[in-house]
Structures are given as C-alpha cells and as structure tokens.
Design a protein around this motif. Sequence first.
Motif, PDB file in Angstrom:
ATOM      1  N   HIS A  86       0.838  -1.205   0.000  1.00 38.47           N
ATOM      2  CA  HIS A  86       0.000   0.000   0.000  1.00 38.47           C
ATOM      3  C   HIS A  86       0.875   1.259   0.000  1.00 38.47           C
ATOM      4  CE1 HIS A  86      -3.322  -2.682   0.723  1.00 38.47           C
ATOM      5  NE2 HIS A  86      -4.154  -1.657   0.618  1.00 38.47           N
ATOM      6  N   ALA A  87       1.910   1.241   0.805  1.00 39.31           N
ATOM      7  CA  ALA A  87       2.815   2.396   0.869  1.00 39.31           C
ATOM      8  C   ALA A  87       3.451   2.657  -0.495  1.00 39.31           C
ATOM      9  CB  ALA A  87       3.889   2.168   1.924  1.00 39.31           C
ATOM     10  N   GLN A  88       3.852   1.594  -1.171  1.00 38.41           N
ATOM     11  CA  GLN A  88       4.481   1.757  -2.485  1.00 38.41           C
ATOM     12  C   GLN A  88       3.503   2.328  -3.504  1.00 38.41           C
ATOM     13  OE1 GLN A  88       7.393  -1.055  -4.064  1.00 38.41           O
ATOM     14  NE2 GLN A  88       5.918  -1.455  -5.693  1.00 38.41           N
ATOM     15  N   LEU A  89       2.290   1.790  -3.547  1.00 31.91           N
ATOM     16  CA  LEU A  89       1.301   2.302  -4.498  1.00 31.91           C
ATOM     17  C   LEU A  89       0.955   3.758  -4.198  1.00 31.91           C
ATOM     18  CD1 LEU A  89      -1.021  -0.818  -4.829  1.00 31.91           C
ATOM     19  CD2 LEU A  89       0.583   0.083  -6.537  1.00 31.91           C
ATOM     20  N   LEU A  90       0.831   4.098  -2.923  1.00 33.33           N
ATOM     21  CA  LEU A  90       0.529   5.482  -2.548  1.00 33.33           C
ATOM     22  C   LEU A  90       1.686   6.416  -2.903  1.00 33.33           C
ATOM     23  CD1 LEU A  90      -1.168   4.754   0.882  1.00 33.33           C
ATOM     24  CD2 LEU A  90      -2.290   5.664  -1.172  1.00 33.33           C
ATOM     25  N   ALA A  91       2.915   5.972  -2.688  1.00 29.94           N
ATOM     26  CA  ALA A  91       4.085   6.802  -3.014  1.00 29.94           C
ATOM     27  C   ALA A  91       4.170   7.055  -4.520  1.00 29.94           C
ATOM     28  CB  ALA A  91       5.358   6.130  -2.507  1.00 29.94           C
ATOM     29  N   LYS A  92       3.842   6.048  -5.302  1.00 34.90           N
ATOM     30  CA  LYS A  92       3.920   6.183  -6.764  1.00 34.90           C
ATOM     31  C   LYS A  92       2.894   7.166  -7.322  1.00 34.90           C
ATOM     32  CE  LYS A  92       6.015   1.801  -8.067  1.00 34.90           C
ATOM     33  NZ  LYS A  92       5.796   0.535  -8.810  1.00 34.90           N
ATOM     34  N   THR A  93       1.848   7.455  -6.568  1.00 37.55           N
ATOM     35  CA  THR A  93       0.858   8.428  -7.049  1.00 37.55           C
ATOM     36  C   THR A  93       1.427   9.842  -7.065  1.00 37.55           C
ATOM     37  OG1 THR A  93      -0.074   8.963  -4.865  1.00 37.55           O
ATOM     38  CG2 THR A  93      -1.048   7.072  -6.063  1.00 37.55           C
ATOM     39  N   ARG A  94       2.463  10.071  -6.293  1.00 42.22           N
ATOM     40  CA  ARG A  94       3.088  11.391  -6.130  1.00 42.22           C
ATOM     41  C   ARG A  94       2.144  12.388  -5.472  1.00 42.22           C
ATOM     42  NH1 ARG A  94       7.641  10.120  -5.399  1.00 42.22           N
ATOM     43  NH2 ARG A  94       9.230  10.381  -6.934  1.00 42.22           N
ATOM     44  N   ARG A  95       1.067  11.902  -4.907  1.00 43.64           N
ATOM     45  CA  ARG A  95       0.113  12.772  -4.221  1.00 43.64           C
ATOM     46  C   ARG A  95       0.581  13.105  -2.809  1.00 43.64           C
ATOM     47  NH1 ARG A  95      -6.323  11.726  -3.046  1.00 43.64           N
ATOM     48  NH2 ARG A  95      -6.637  13.820  -2.305  1.00 43.64           N
ATOM     49  N   TYR A  96       1.406  12.248  -2.230  1.00 38.67           N
ATOM     50  CA  TYR A  96       1.785  12.371  -0.816  1.00 38.67           C
ATOM     51  C   TYR A  96       3.233  12.808  -0.664  1.00 38.67           C
ATOM     52  CZ  TYR A  96      -2.586   9.997  -0.364  1.00 38.67           C
ATOM     53  OH  TYR A  96      -3.919   9.692  -0.462  1.00 38.67           O
ATOM     54  N   THR A  97       3.442  13.705   0.299  1.00 35.16           N
ATOM     55  CA  THR A  97       4.812  14.123   0.614  1.00 35.16           C
ATOM     56  C   THR A  97       5.418  13.209   1.664  1.00 35.16           C
ATOM     57  OG1 THR A  97       3.917  15.749   2.178  1.00 35.16           O
ATOM     58  CG2 THR A  97       4.495  16.535  -0.032  1.00 35.16           C
ATOM     59  N   ALA A  98       4.581  12.392   2.325  1.00 31.71           N
ATOM     60  CA  ALA A  98       5.073  11.418   3.310  1.00 31.71           C
ATOM     61  C   ALA A  98       4.021  10.334   3.517  1.00 31.71           C
ATOM     62  CB  ALA A  98       5.380  12.088   4.640  1.00 31.71           C
ATOM     63  N   ILE A  99       4.507   9.180   3.965  1.00 38.53           N
ATOM     64  CA  ILE A  99       3.632   8.054   4.284  1.00 38.53           C
ATOM     65  C   ILE A  99       4.026   7.555   5.668  1.00 38.53           C
ATOM     66  CG2 ILE A  99       2.940   5.706   3.648  1.00 38.53           C
ATOM     67  CD1 ILE A  99       3.662   6.562   0.716  1.00 38.53           C
ATOM     68  N   VAL A 100       3.024   7.307   6.497  1.00 35.84           N
ATOM     69  CA  VAL A 100       3.250   6.795   7.848  1.00 35.84           C
ATOM     70  C   VAL A 100       2.573   5.438   7.960  1.00 35.84           C
ATOM     71  CG1 VAL A 100       2.884   7.197  10.313  1.00 35.84           C
ATOM     72  CG2 VAL A 100       3.350   9.132   8.793  1.00 35.84           C
ATOM     73  N   ALA A 101       3.291   4.483   8.517  1.00 30.79           N
ATOM     74  CA  ALA A 101       2.763   3.133   8.708  1.00 30.79           C
ATOM     75  C   ALA A 101       2.651   2.839  10.198  1.00 30.79           C
ATOM     76  CB  ALA A 101       3.702   2.121   8.058  1.00 30.79           C
ATOM     77  N   ALA A 102       1.544   2.196  10.588  1.00 30.05           N
ATOM     78  CA  ALA A 102       1.353   1.823  11.993  1.00 30.05           C
ATOM     79  C   ALA A 102       0.768   0.422  12.073  1.00 30.05           C
ATOM     80  CB  ALA A 102       0.435   2.817  12.694  1.00 30.05           C
ATOM     81  N   GLY A 103       1.365  -0.394  12.915  1.00 36.78           N
ATOM     82  CA  GLY A 103       0.860  -1.751  13.087  1.00 36.78           C
ATOM     83  C   GLY A 103       1.489  -2.403  14.299  1.00 36.78           C
ATOM     84  N   LEU A 104       0.863  -3.466  14.742  1.00 38.83           N
ATOM     85  CA  LEU A 104       1.352  -4.243  15.877  1.00 38.83           C
ATOM     86  C   LEU A 104       1.538  -5.674  15.400  1.00 38.83           C
ATOM     87  CD1 LEU A 104       1.980  -4.519  18.927  1.00 38.83           C
ATOM     88  CD2 LEU A 104      -0.461  -4.966  19.279  1.00 38.83           C
TER      89      LEU A 104
END
Length: 189
Positions: A86-104
């Motif tokens: 998901h992070a990779q697909l979102l980064a490739k859109t160039r819409r986001y200046t940063a991506i944050v991931a959260a999980g346990l």
Amino acid sequence: MNQMLQESEVNSSQVKAAPETIDPPPTPSHPRFAKPQRVAFVQSSWHREVVEQCRIAFLDEIEARHIDRARVDLFEVPGSFEIPLHAQLLAKTRRYTAIVAAGLVVDGGIYRHEFVADTVIKALMDVQLRTEVPVFSAVLTPQQFHESSAHVEFFRKHFATKGIEVAEACANTLLSLERLRGQVAAGIV
C-alpha cells in the motif's frame, strides 16, 4: 505601644507572600511549511484498539505542526504485512509528501513475528529509497504480548507515545526535505 508596633512589623515581615501563580509552559512554536503537505497514514486493522491510539495521537501532533487533519488520508489494511505494498502504491501516485505506517506484530499465525516486523521495515525502507517519498514506521513488535487488559492498556499508551514521535519525525523530515530541495533548486547544494 511602641513595642507592639515593632512586633507587629516583625510579624508581618515574617509572613510569607502567597506563591506566585505559575503559568503553564508556552505551546511550542513549530515552523510552517512553504508548500502544503499531504500525508498518507496506513494502519493495520490487527489489534485495532491498540494501533488506533497511534493514529489519534499522530493526528493531534501533526496538526500542531501545521499539517491540517484534512490533508492526512487514512488507509486501513488487514495486517502489517500488507502495509508496504500500500505504501508503495501510494508513493507512486506522487500525491503524498510522506507516508506513515502503523501496526502491531505479535506472535501467532504461520509467520514468526520477528520475521514479519523485519520484512515490513525493510520493505518500507525500499519504498522510501525507490520513490523518494519519506516513509515512517510505527510498526512495533513487542517481545511478548498477551491479550490481558493490563497488557492491552500498556500498549495503547505506548502507541499513543509512538504517534506523537512519528508525527514529530514526519514533520521535521518534511521541513528538512523542503529546505534541501529549495537549496538544490537554487544551485546551493
């Protein structure tokens, strides 16, 4: 009479003044961005009641750092293992200046939790380096996690702290990259 006056002067001078009211510390002043920022927040739904504390704290802190909540898009995936794609697909859109991931990531299932956590972190780093979109991780893997209410409450508080920390890292990195890109454009660097 003179003696009474002197005693009364002494007594009044010995009376301590009421303590001054202490003002709360000033709200920290955070630098503003030259351009609007947009952040993707990708959260696993596994142990949602714990992980959501990171998101809540992140949103409060990132807003204090001049990124409006409306400029943070939220995405939920089944587990931490699904975050990097998901992070990779979102980064490739160039819409986001940063991506944050959260999980346990906890023991259980067919994968060992150390393997999953290590795989997720390495994959997030790869996304960041390939796309030049900074990716921040609040994907945590405790040595031991029990479903007891005390353990769940401990990790809820821990994730709230991590939300603040990841917001701080995100905002500071975005400010640093904004300055660096401006210097590169100006031929300074």
